[in-house]
Design a protein around this motif. Sequence first.
Motif, PDB file in Angstrom:
ATOM      1  N   PHE A   1      59.297  65.658  43.850  1.00  0.00           N
ATOM      2  CA  PHE A   1      58.297  65.632  44.897  1.00  0.00           C
ATOM      3  C   PHE A   1      57.102  64.762  44.510  1.00  0.00           C
ATOM      4  N   ALA A   2      57.259  64.017  43.446  1.00  0.00           N
ATOM      5  CA  ALA A   2      56.277  63.009  43.028  1.00  0.00           C
ATOM      6  C   ALA A   2      57.068  61.846  42.442  1.00  0.00           C
ATOM      7  N   PRO A   3      56.645  60.630  42.685  1.00  0.00           N
ATOM      8  CA  PRO A   3      57.416  59.461  42.253  1.00  0.00           C
ATOM      9  C   PRO A   3      57.280  59.183  40.760  1.00  0.00           C
ATOM     10  N   LEU A   4      58.356  58.675  40.156  1.00  0.00           N
ATOM     11  CA  LEU A   4      58.286  58.202  38.781  1.00  0.00           C
ATOM     12  C   LEU A   4      57.520  56.890  38.693  1.00  0.00           C
ATOM     13  N   SER A   5      57.620  56.072  39.732  1.00  0.00           N
ATOM     14  CA  SER A   5      57.054  54.726  39.707  1.00  0.00           C
ATOM     15  C   SER A   5      55.544  54.731  39.918  1.00  0.00           C
ATOM     16  N   PRO A   6      54.805  53.922  39.146  1.00  0.00           N
ATOM     17  CA  PRO A   6      53.365  53.784  39.392  1.00  0.00           C
ATOM     18  C   PRO A   6      53.076  53.006  40.665  1.00  0.00           C
ATOM     19  N   GLY A   7      54.109  52.487  41.314  1.00  0.00           N
ATOM     20  CA  GLY A   7      53.926  51.783  42.570  1.00  0.00           C
ATOM     21  C   GLY A   7      53.467  52.683  43.709  1.00  0.00           C
ATOM     22  N   ALA A   8      53.480  54.001  43.499  1.00  0.00           N
ATOM     23  CA  ALA A   8      53.038  54.938  44.541  1.00  0.00           C
ATOM     24  C   ALA A   8      51.787  55.697  44.135  1.00  0.00           C
ATOM     25  N   ILE A   9      51.039  55.169  43.148  1.00  0.00           N
ATOM     26  CA  ILE A   9      49.801  55.832  42.751  1.00  0.00           C
ATOM     27  C   ILE A   9      48.632  54.852  42.802  1.00  0.00           C
ATOM     28  N   MET A  10      47.417  55.412  42.838  1.00  0.00           N
ATOM     29  CA  MET A  10      46.196  54.654  42.585  1.00  0.00           C
ATOM     30  C   MET A  10      45.477  55.372  41.456  1.00  0.00           C
ATOM     31  N   ILE A  11      44.948  54.607  40.516  1.00  0.00           N
ATOM     32  CA  ILE A  11      44.435  55.161  39.276  1.00  0.00           C
ATOM     33  C   ILE A  11      43.231  54.338  38.819  1.00  0.00           C
ATOM     34  N   ARG A  12      42.349  54.945  38.062  1.00  0.00           N
ATOM     35  CA  ARG A  12      41.248  54.185  37.480  1.00  0.00           C
ATOM     36  C   ARG A  12      41.805  53.134  36.512  1.00  0.00           C
ATOM     37  N   THR A  13      41.252  51.962  36.558  1.00  0.00           N
ATOM     38  CA  THR A  13      41.747  50.874  35.706  1.00  0.00           C
ATOM     39  C   THR A  13      41.638  51.229  34.230  1.00  0.00           C
ATOM     40  N   ALA A  14      40.578  51.896  33.844  1.00  0.00           N
ATOM     41  CA  ALA A  14      40.401  52.291  32.442  1.00  0.00           C
ATOM     42  C   ALA A  14      41.523  53.228  31.995  1.00  0.00           C
ATOM     43  N   ASP A  15      41.908  54.160  32.859  1.00  0.00           N
ATOM     44  CA  ASP A  15      43.002  55.077  32.522  1.00  0.00           C
ATOM     45  C   ASP A  15      44.340  54.356  32.484  1.00  0.00           C
ATOM     46  N   LEU A  16      44.523  53.397  33.371  1.00  0.00           N
ATOM     47  CA  LEU A  16      45.759  52.615  33.365  1.00  0.00           C
ATOM     48  C   LEU A  16      45.904  51.865  32.046  1.00  0.00           C
ATOM     49  N   LYS A  17      44.818  51.293  31.567  1.00  0.00           N
ATOM     50  CA  LYS A  17      44.857  50.567  30.293  1.00  0.00           C
ATOM     51  C   LYS A  17      45.229  51.494  29.147  1.00  0.00           C
ATOM     52  N   GLU A  18      44.690  52.709  29.151  1.00  0.00           N
ATOM     53  CA  GLU A  18      44.947  53.653  28.062  1.00  0.00           C
ATOM     54  C   GLU A  18      46.344  54.266  28.138  1.00  0.00           C
TER      55      GLU A  18
ATOM     56  N   PRO B   1      57.727  53.838  30.161  1.00  0.00           N
ATOM     57  CA  PRO B   1      56.297  53.526  30.202  1.00  0.00           C
ATOM     58  C   PRO B   1      55.690  53.718  31.587  1.00  0.00           C
ATOM     59  N   ASP B   2      56.481  53.468  32.647  1.00  0.00           N
ATOM     60  CA  ASP B   2      55.932  53.592  34.000  1.00  0.00           C
ATOM     61  C   ASP B   2      55.561  55.033  34.338  1.00  0.00           C
ATOM     62  N   VAL B   3      56.456  55.975  34.094  1.00  0.00           N
ATOM     63  CA  VAL B   3      56.165  57.371  34.443  1.00  0.00           C
ATOM     64  C   VAL B   3      55.133  57.986  33.508  1.00  0.00           C
ATOM     65  N   LEU B   4      55.052  57.495  32.264  1.00  0.00           N
ATOM     66  CA  LEU B   4      54.047  58.033  31.344  1.00  0.00           C
ATOM     67  C   LEU B   4      52.626  57.679  31.758  1.00  0.00           C
ATOM     68  N   ILE B   5      52.475  56.624  32.553  1.00  0.00           N
ATOM     69  CA  ILE B   5      51.141  56.288  33.069  1.00  0.00           C
ATOM     70  C   ILE B   5      50.543  57.491  33.793  1.00  0.00           C
ATOM     71  N   SER B   6      51.316  58.079  34.685  1.00  0.00           N
ATOM     72  CA  SER B   6      50.805  59.211  35.459  1.00  0.00           C
ATOM     73  C   SER B   6      50.768  60.493  34.633  1.00  0.00           C
ATOM     74  N   LEU B   7      51.777  60.734  33.813  1.00  0.00           N
ATOM     75  CA  LEU B   7      51.800  61.968  33.027  1.00  0.00           C
ATOM     76  C   LEU B   7      50.646  62.025  32.029  1.00  0.00           C
ATOM     77  N   ILE B   8      50.436  60.948  31.308  1.00  0.00           N
ATOM     78  CA  ILE B   8      49.347  60.929  30.315  1.00  0.00           C
ATOM     79  C   ILE B   8      47.993  61.073  30.999  1.00  0.00           C
TER      80      ILE B   8
ATOM     81  N   ASN C   1      36.924  64.679  38.699  1.00  0.00           N
ATOM     82  CA  ASN C   1      37.926  65.537  38.063  1.00  0.00           C
ATOM     83  C   ASN C   1      39.349  65.280  38.569  1.00  0.00           C
ATOM     84  N   ILE C   2      39.521  64.238  39.374  1.00  0.00           N
ATOM     85  CA  ILE C   2      40.853  63.864  39.873  1.00  0.00           C
ATOM     86  C   ILE C   2      41.331  62.629  39.106  1.00  0.00           C
ATOM     87  N   GLY C   3      42.477  62.754  38.453  1.00  0.00           N
ATOM     88  CA  GLY C   3      42.970  61.676  37.607  1.00  0.00           C
ATOM     89  C   GLY C   3      43.502  60.484  38.379  1.00  0.00           C
TER      90      GLY C   3
END
Length: 315
Positions: A160-177, A198-205, A118-120
Amino acid sequence: MNSFADDCPSISVLVPVYNREKYIVECVESILSQDFMHFEVVIVDNKSTDKTFELCQEIASRDSRVRVFQNGSNIGPVLNWMQCVREARGKYSKIVFSDDLLLGGCLEKMYHACLADNIGFVFSAAKIGVSADSGKVFYQNESDAIITFDDYIVCLLNHFAPLSPGAIMIRTADLKESLLLNIPTSTPRDFLKNGAGPDVLISLITASKYTYVACISEPLVFFRAHEDSFSISNTNNEVTLGYVSAISYFLKYNASKYWLRYVAISWIQQVITCRAWVWPGKYLIQNEGNGKFFEVLLLLKASIALVFSKLSKFR
């Protein structure tokens, strides 16, 4: 050198690169020195004109965890990010931009923080500066936490959270979507040019699809500040405008209760930056509004409240 024969690593560390011969070796070495063992490094060179590709090939010849690819021509940054994702074999992905570094324990700590279904994704604080030793810490929360989608939006918009995806780890399937190549914002923008949006929308979506997001208060990545960085150069304010358009688009259609306040904050900041009046109706239309009289009144009301509160906090 560690042996690496498994075709399905736990983590794919993705390094899109173009003309970074000055930084690429240090970047990749910071990845290969991680304590976490079960990962691969996917480097996609965007047809560099310097020695970047040759340096990457040399690294790969010494360490089987590294796989190097090169595009036939320069396809721009966002499409190159997508090329990295297409080559990823791990369940989780960690983007590392080629002028940045992973700090000690990054992969281990991020991986274990986002294993629950349940953690994105997980994000961490980051150091930013000319060097990791002298960099200042940004996006630092009081403690590690598991937060809701709404709390994540508030963290992001309060810096208090980065815009860049360079500071996240995410499932590859979610990154693709979630890595969108086309964002139908009310103001058409070339989001593929520099990736701002597009970079910040990775985490928001991705956050919108899960119950929780994990937060690590320790800085686990270093973002290098230098004049060649697109976020530093910000030519013609394109980076800022790209972020405002993309975030406004997401909030309007996925978290509407935050939209007007965000547009009000960005409108005030635009007026301050430009040192000129920006018509509120026009600004609303540019950022997913209708620009009609009642909406303009709401924007002005929210803006006055923000000024009196000195733009202290988003919520």
